[in-house]
Enzyme design. Structure first.
Site, PDB file in Angstrom:
ATOM      1  N   HIS A 111       0.845  -1.195   0.000  1.00  0.00           N
ATOM      2  CA  HIS A 111       0.000   0.000   0.000  1.00  0.00           C
ATOM      3  C   HIS A 111       0.878   1.242   0.000  1.00  0.00           C
ATOM      4  O   HIS A 111       1.673   1.444   0.899  1.00  0.00           O
ATOM      5  CB  HIS A 111      -0.935   0.004   1.225  1.00  0.00           C
ATOM      6  CG  HIS A 111      -2.109  -0.914   1.067  1.00  0.00           C
ATOM      7  ND1 HIS A 111      -3.281  -0.748   1.751  1.00  0.00           N
ATOM      8  CD2 HIS A 111      -2.305  -1.988   0.262  1.00  0.00           C
ATOM      9  CE1 HIS A 111      -4.138  -1.689   1.392  1.00  0.00           C
ATOM     10  NE2 HIS A 111      -3.568  -2.465   0.500  1.00  0.00           N
ATOM     11  N   TYR A 163      -9.450   5.361   7.118  1.00  0.00           N
ATOM     12  CA  TYR A 163      -9.608   5.746   8.524  1.00  0.00           C
ATOM     13  C   TYR A 163     -10.671   6.845   8.580  1.00  0.00           C
ATOM     14  O   TYR A 163     -10.472   7.922   8.000  1.00  0.00           O
ATOM     15  CB  TYR A 163      -8.296   6.292   9.086  1.00  0.00           C
ATOM     16  CG  TYR A 163      -7.227   5.232   9.316  1.00  0.00           C
ATOM     17  CD1 TYR A 163      -7.054   4.652  10.567  1.00  0.00           C
ATOM     18  CD2 TYR A 163      -6.378   4.821   8.283  1.00  0.00           C
ATOM     19  CE1 TYR A 163      -6.079   3.697  10.796  1.00  0.00           C
ATOM     20  CE2 TYR A 163      -5.396   3.864   8.508  1.00  0.00           C
ATOM     21  CZ  TYR A 163      -5.259   3.301   9.767  1.00  0.00           C
ATOM     22  OH  TYR A 163      -4.283   2.346   9.986  1.00  0.00           O
ATOM     23  N   PRO A 219      -4.492   0.888  18.733  1.00  0.00           N
ATOM     24  CA  PRO A 219      -4.196   0.306  17.415  1.00  0.00           C
ATOM     25  C   PRO A 219      -4.272   1.283  16.244  1.00  0.00           C
ATOM     26  O   PRO A 219      -3.864   0.944  15.135  1.00  0.00           O
ATOM     27  CB  PRO A 219      -5.261  -0.783  17.276  1.00  0.00           C
ATOM     28  CG  PRO A 219      -6.363  -0.407  18.195  1.00  0.00           C
ATOM     29  CD  PRO A 219      -5.726   0.326  19.331  1.00  0.00           C
ATOM     30  N   LYS A 246       0.870   0.288  15.031  1.00  0.00           N
ATOM     31  CA  LYS A 246       2.270   0.210  15.467  1.00  0.00           C
ATOM     32  C   LYS A 246       2.609  -0.974  16.367  1.00  0.00           C
ATOM     33  O   LYS A 246       3.787  -1.285  16.569  1.00  0.00           O
ATOM     34  CB  LYS A 246       2.657   1.497  16.237  1.00  0.00           C
ATOM     35  CG  LYS A 246       2.743   2.718  15.386  1.00  0.00           C
ATOM     36  CD  LYS A 246       4.000   2.708  14.539  1.00  0.00           C
ATOM     37  CE  LYS A 246       3.939   3.694  13.407  1.00  0.00           C
ATOM     38  NZ  LYS A 246       4.466   3.194  12.167  1.00  0.00           N
ATOM     39  N   TYR A 304       3.549   6.919  10.014  1.00  0.00           N
ATOM     40  CA  TYR A 304       2.796   5.705   9.690  1.00  0.00           C
ATOM     41  C   TYR A 304       3.703   4.653   9.044  1.00  0.00           C
ATOM     42  O   TYR A 304       3.637   3.472   9.406  1.00  0.00           O
ATOM     43  CB  TYR A 304       1.616   6.042   8.775  1.00  0.00           C
ATOM     44  CG  TYR A 304       0.600   4.927   8.673  1.00  0.00           C
ATOM     45  CD1 TYR A 304      -0.472   4.846   9.557  1.00  0.00           C
ATOM     46  CD2 TYR A 304       0.719   3.946   7.702  1.00  0.00           C
ATOM     47  CE1 TYR A 304      -1.401   3.816   9.476  1.00  0.00           C
ATOM     48  CE2 TYR A 304      -0.204   2.911   7.615  1.00  0.00           C
ATOM     49  CZ  TYR A 304      -1.256   2.855   8.496  1.00  0.00           C
ATOM     50  OH  TYR A 304      -2.163   1.826   8.412  1.00  0.00           O
TER      51      TYR A 304
HETATM   52  P1  FAD Z   1       1.635 -11.210  22.036  1.00  0.00           P
HETATM   53  O1  FAD Z   1       1.191 -11.329  20.650  1.00  0.00           O
HETATM   54  O2  FAD Z   1       0.646 -10.870  23.083  1.00  0.00           O
HETATM   55  O3  FAD Z   1       2.349 -12.583  22.416  1.00  0.00           O
HETATM   56  C1  FAD Z   1       2.711 -12.905  23.734  1.00  0.00           C
HETATM   57  C2  FAD Z   1       2.688 -14.402  23.902  1.00  0.00           C
HETATM   58  O4  FAD Z   1       3.107 -14.736  25.211  1.00  0.00           O
HETATM   59  C3  FAD Z   1       1.286 -14.969  23.742  1.00  0.00           C
HETATM   60  O5  FAD Z   1       1.316 -16.028  22.798  1.00  0.00           O
HETATM   61  C4  FAD Z   1       0.927 -15.430  25.118  1.00  0.00           C
HETATM   62  O6  FAD Z   1       0.064 -16.565  25.117  1.00  0.00           O
HETATM   63  C5  FAD Z   1       2.264 -15.731  25.724  1.00  0.00           C
HETATM   64  N1  FAD Z   1       2.306 -15.677  27.182  1.00  0.00           N
HETATM   65  C6  FAD Z   1       1.650 -14.833  28.012  1.00  0.00           C
HETATM   66  N2  FAD Z   1       1.922 -15.109  29.292  1.00  0.00           N
HETATM   67  C7  FAD Z   1       2.772 -16.148  29.287  1.00  0.00           C
HETATM   68  C8  FAD Z   1       3.400 -16.885  30.302  1.00  0.00           C
HETATM   69  N3  FAD Z   1       3.199 -16.610  31.600  1.00  0.00           N
HETATM   70  N4  FAD Z   1       4.209 -17.898  29.965  1.00  0.00           N
HETATM   71  C9  FAD Z   1       4.418 -18.214  28.655  1.00  0.00           C
HETATM   72  N5  FAD Z   1       3.841 -17.546  27.643  1.00  0.00           N
HETATM   73  C10 FAD Z   1       3.033 -16.520  27.950  1.00  0.00           C
HETATM   74  N6  FAD Z   1      -1.826  -4.080  16.705  1.00  0.00           N
HETATM   75  C11 FAD Z   1      -2.000  -3.474  15.566  1.00  0.00           C
HETATM   76  O7  FAD Z   1      -1.024  -2.913  15.047  1.00  0.00           O
HETATM   77  N7  FAD Z   1      -3.231  -3.477  14.945  1.00  0.00           N
HETATM   78  C12 FAD Z   1      -4.316  -4.137  15.509  1.00  0.00           C
HETATM   79  O8  FAD Z   1      -5.409  -4.162  14.952  1.00  0.00           O
HETATM   80  C13 FAD Z   1      -4.180  -4.772  16.720  1.00  0.00           C
HETATM   81  N8  FAD Z   1      -5.224  -5.407  17.310  1.00  0.00           N
HETATM   82  C14 FAD Z   1      -5.032  -5.999  18.534  1.00  0.00           C
HETATM   83  C15 FAD Z   1      -6.100  -6.620  19.180  1.00  0.00           C
HETATM   84  C16 FAD Z   1      -5.919  -7.211  20.445  1.00  0.00           C
HETATM   85  C17 FAD Z   1      -7.101  -7.880  21.143  1.00  0.00           C
HETATM   86  C18 FAD Z   1      -4.641  -7.168  21.067  1.00  0.00           C
HETATM   87  C19 FAD Z   1      -4.431  -7.791  22.441  1.00  0.00           C
HETATM   88  C20 FAD Z   1      -3.586  -6.556  20.400  1.00  0.00           C
HETATM   89  C21 FAD Z   1      -3.764  -5.969  19.135  1.00  0.00           C
HETATM   90  N9  FAD Z   1      -2.703  -5.349  18.457  1.00  0.00           N
HETATM   91  C22 FAD Z   1      -2.889  -4.720  17.291  1.00  0.00           C
HETATM   92  C23 FAD Z   1      -1.378  -5.326  18.966  1.00  0.00           C
HETATM   93  C24 FAD Z   1      -0.493  -6.405  18.366  1.00  0.00           C
HETATM   94  O9  FAD Z   1      -1.248  -7.535  18.051  1.00  0.00           O
HETATM   95  C25 FAD Z   1       0.545  -6.701  19.409  1.00  0.00           C
HETATM   96  O10 FAD Z   1       1.323  -5.525  19.572  1.00  0.00           O
HETATM   97  C26 FAD Z   1       1.455  -7.877  19.071  1.00  0.00           C
HETATM   98  O11 FAD Z   1       0.728  -9.074  19.150  1.00  0.00           O
HETATM   99  C27 FAD Z   1       2.614  -7.926  20.060  1.00  0.00           C
HETATM  100  O12 FAD Z   1       3.314  -9.115  19.926  1.00  0.00           O
HETATM  101  P2  FAD Z   1       3.994  -9.768  21.182  1.00  0.00           P
HETATM  102  O13 FAD Z   1       4.658 -10.985  20.650  1.00  0.00           O
HETATM  103  O14 FAD Z   1       4.797  -8.763  21.907  1.00  0.00           O
HETATM  104  O15 FAD Z   1       2.803 -10.137  22.176  1.00  0.00           O
HETATM  105  C1  DHB Z   2      -5.495  -3.038  11.057  1.00  0.00           C
HETATM  106  C2  DHB Z   2      -5.443  -2.716  12.362  1.00  0.00           C
HETATM  107  C3  DHB Z   2      -5.052  -1.457  12.742  1.00  0.00           C
HETATM  108  O1  DHB Z   2      -4.962  -1.133  14.013  1.00  0.00           O
HETATM  109  C4  DHB Z   2      -4.722  -0.494  11.797  1.00  0.00           C
HETATM  110  O2  DHB Z   2      -4.374   0.734  12.211  1.00  0.00           O
HETATM  111  C5  DHB Z   2      -4.773  -0.831  10.489  1.00  0.00           C
HETATM  112  C6  DHB Z   2      -5.155  -2.107  10.116  1.00  0.00           C
HETATM  113  C7  DHB Z   2      -5.922  -4.391  10.667  1.00  0.00           C
HETATM  114  O3  DHB Z   2      -6.238  -5.206  11.536  1.00  0.00           O
HETATM  115  O4  DHB Z   2      -5.945  -4.677   9.475  1.00  0.00           O
END
Ligand code: FAD
Ligand code: DHB
Length: 390
Positions: free
Chosen positions: A72, A200, A292, A296, A384
Site C-alpha cells: 500500500h 480511517y 491500534p 504500530k 505511519y
Molecule cells: P503477544 O502477541 O501478546 O504474544 C505474547 C505471547 O506470550 C502470547 O502467545 C501469550 O500466550 C504468551 N504468554 C503470556 N503469558 C505467558 C506466560 N506466563 N508464559 C508463557 N507464555 C506466555 N496491533 C496493531 O497494530 N493493529 C491491531 O489491529 C491490533 N489489534 C489488537 C487486538 C488485540 C485484542 C490485542 C491484544 C492486540 C492488538 N494489536 C494490534 C497489537 C499487536 O497484536 C501486538 O502488539 C502484538 O501481538 C505484540 O506481539 P507480542 O509478541 O509482543 O505479544
Molecule cells: C489493522 C489494524 C489497525 O490497528 C490499523 O491501524 C490498520 C489495520 C488491521 O487489523 O488490518
C-alpha cells in the site's frame, strides 16, 4: 535443559527473536503457555512497516509476505463526507505491506518447526529466577512434569499479561499509562475489501476503519463503548453501523457477509521503563501497548527484537556488551515516538465522550489542516510508514 537464550512467549516477538537468533547461530528455547492453534487463532494486526518486512527477510521468512502481502502506497482519511488520500510513496518514498499478524506467526512457526527448533507449547506455571544474577533460570510444568531451563539470558516476549514484567519488584520499574474511554469492535469476513487502500474515518457516530487481509478477505472496525460486548452485535447490526460511518461512495461498495470473527479490543497506551533488568529483557507488548489506530503494536514488537538480536550477536560474536547496555534506550526512543503518534492519531479520529461538539470541531479543523498542508501530511506519512532501525 541448557540454552543461551530462553524466550518466554511465542507471539510475533518471541518467534521472530527465535528466528533471528537461529540465523546468528545462537541457541534459544521458546516457552509458551497456550497451544499453537490458540496463538494462530488470535486475529490482531494487519499492517507491516518496511522495517518489519526487512526483519522477516533477515529471519529467513520473507518469501510469502512478498508473494502474498499487499503493498500500500497510501491511505485514505474520511471526514465531512469526503475522502482525502495521504500518499506515503510521494511524501516519504516508503510504503507499508498489508499482511496479517496470523500469517506472520504462521510463517515463523513453520520455519521453526522445519528447522527442528525447540518450542514448548501449553507450558503451565512458567516462572523466571535469578535474572539479575549469573544463572538465570526458567521453570514450567508440562503434562504434570516440571522442567527447568538454565540460560545466559531471558527474553520476556510474553505480552501485556505475561509473567516477566509481573515478576519484577515494584521499585525496579516505572510505568506510564492512559486508558481510552472506548474500544474497537472488529469483524473479519470473507468478502472483497470496499476500497483499494485502508480508510480511517472520523464520523459523529464514532471512528471506523476499513482494512483487509487479501483481495477476498476484509477486516473492519468500529469504535464502541469500553463496556460493550461483542456478543451483543449481530452481523447485520455491525454492517449497518459501519456503513453509517463511511462516506456514501465507500459505504455503497461495502460487501457484507457472515463474520469469521468478531471481538472487542480495549484501547490503551502503556510504557514500562526500563526494558532490561540484568539478564532479563522485555520486548513487545510485555513492555508497551499502543492504541491500534497507528498500526504500530506489531511493528514495535518486531523492532524491539531486532535490537535484541543485534545485542545478542554482538555479545556472542564480538564479545561486546554495548548492544546489551544500549537495548533499553534504543527501544524506548522508538517506542515513545510511536506512542506519541498513536495517541495523536487516536485523539484525532475518535469521538471522545467528554469533549463534545467543541472537540469535534477542533478535530475537523485539524483534519482540514492535515490534508491541506504538505508538511502536516508528510509528518503523518513518515510516522505511519516508520523509520529504519537506527
Ligand atoms: P503477544 O502477541 O501478546 O504474544 C505474547 C505471547 O506470550 C502470547 O502467545 C501469550 O500466550 C504468551 N504468554 C503470556 N503469558 C505467558 C506466560 N506466563 N508464559 C508463557 N507464555 C506466555 N496491533 C496493531 O497494530 N493493529 C491491531 O489491529 C491490533 N489489534 C489488537 C487486538 C488485540 C485484542 C490485542 C491484544 C492486540 C492488538 N494489536 C494490534 C497489537 C499487536 O497484536 C501486538 O502488539 C502484538 O501481538 C505484540 O506481539 P507480542 O509478541 O509482543 O505479544
Ligand atoms: C489493522 C489494524 C489497525 O490497528 C490499523 O491501524 C490498520 C489495520 C488491521 O487489523 O488490518
Amino acid at each position: 535443559m541448557r540454552t543461551q537464550v530462553a524466550i518466554i512467549g511465542a507471539g510475533p516477538a518471541g518467534l521472530l527473536l527465535g528466528a533471528l537468533l537461529h540465523r546468528a547461530g545462537i541457541a534459544a528455547v521458546i516457552v509458551e503457555q497456550r497451544s499453537a492453534d490458540y496463538v494462530l487463532g488470535r486475529i490482531r494486526a494487519g499492517v507491516l512497516e518496511q522495517t518489519t518486512v526487512d526483519l522477516l527477510e533477515q529471519a529467513g521468512v520473507g518469501e510469502r509476505v512478498h508473494a502474498e502481502g499487499l503493498r500500500h502506497d497510501g491511505t485514505e482519511l474520511a471526514f465531512g463526507g469526503g475522502l482525502h488520500r495521504i500518499d506515503f510513496q510521494a511524501l516519504t518514498g516508503r510504503h507499508v505491506m498489508v499482511y496479517g499478524q496470523t500469517e506472520v506467526t504462521r510463517d515463523l512457526m513453520a520455519a521453526r518447526a522445519q528447522a527442528g527448533l525447540p518450542t514448548w507449547y501449553e507450558a503451565e506455571h512458567v516462572a523466571i529466577a535469578d535474572y539479575d544474577g549469573a544463572h538465570p533460570l526458567v521453570s514450567f510444568t508440562k503434562d504434570g512434569v516440571r522442567h527447568e531451563i538454565e540460560c545466559d539470558f531471558i527474553a520476556g516476549c510474553d505480552g501485556f499479561h505475561g509473567v516477566c514484567r509481573a515478576s519484577l519488584p515494584a521499585g525496579a520499574i516505572t510505568t506510564y499509562e492512559k486508558v481510552y474511554p472506548f474500544g474497537w469492535l472488529g469483524v473479519l469476513a470473507d468478502v472483497p475489501p470496499a476500497t483499494e487502500e485502508l480508510v480511517y474515518a472520523n464520523h459523529p457516530r464514532g471512528f471506523a476503519l476499513c482494512s483487509q487481509r487479501s483481495r477476498t478477505r476484509s477486516r473492519y472496525y468500529v469504535q464502541c463503548a469500553s463496556d460493550d460486548n461483542a456478543a451483543r452485535w449481530s452481523d447485520d447490526a455491525f454492517w449497518d453501523e459501519l456503513r453509517r460511518r463511511l462516506p456514501d461512495a465507500v459505504a455503497e461498495r461495502v460487501v457484507t457477509g457472515p463474520s469469521l470473527e468478531k471481538s472487542i479490543a480495549p484501547l490503551r497506551s502503556f510504557v514500562a521503563e526500563p526494558m532490561r533488568f540484568g539478564r532479563l529483557f522485555l520486548a513487545g507488548d510485555a513492555a508497551h501497548i499502543v492504541p491500534p489506530t497507528g498500526a504500530k503494536g506489531l511493528n514495535l514488537a518486531a523492532s524491539d527484537v531486532g535490537y535484541l538480536a543485534q545485542a545478542m550477536r554482538e555479545h556472542y560474536g564480538e564479545r561486546s556488551d554495548a548492544g546489551i547496555q544500549a537495548y533499553s534506550q534504543r527501544c524506548l526512543a522508538r517506542i515513545w515516538k510511536a506512542e506519541r503518534f498513536s495517541w495523536w492519531f487516536t485523539s484525532l479520529m475518535h469521538r471522545f465522550p467528554d469533549t463534545g461538539e467543541f472537540g469535534a470541531r477542533i478535530q475537523r479543523a485539524e483534519l482540514d489542516y492535515l490534508v491541506g498542508s504538505t508538511a502536516a501530511s508528510t509528518a503523518l506519512a513518515e510516522n505511519y510508514v516508520g523509520l529504519p532501525l537506527a
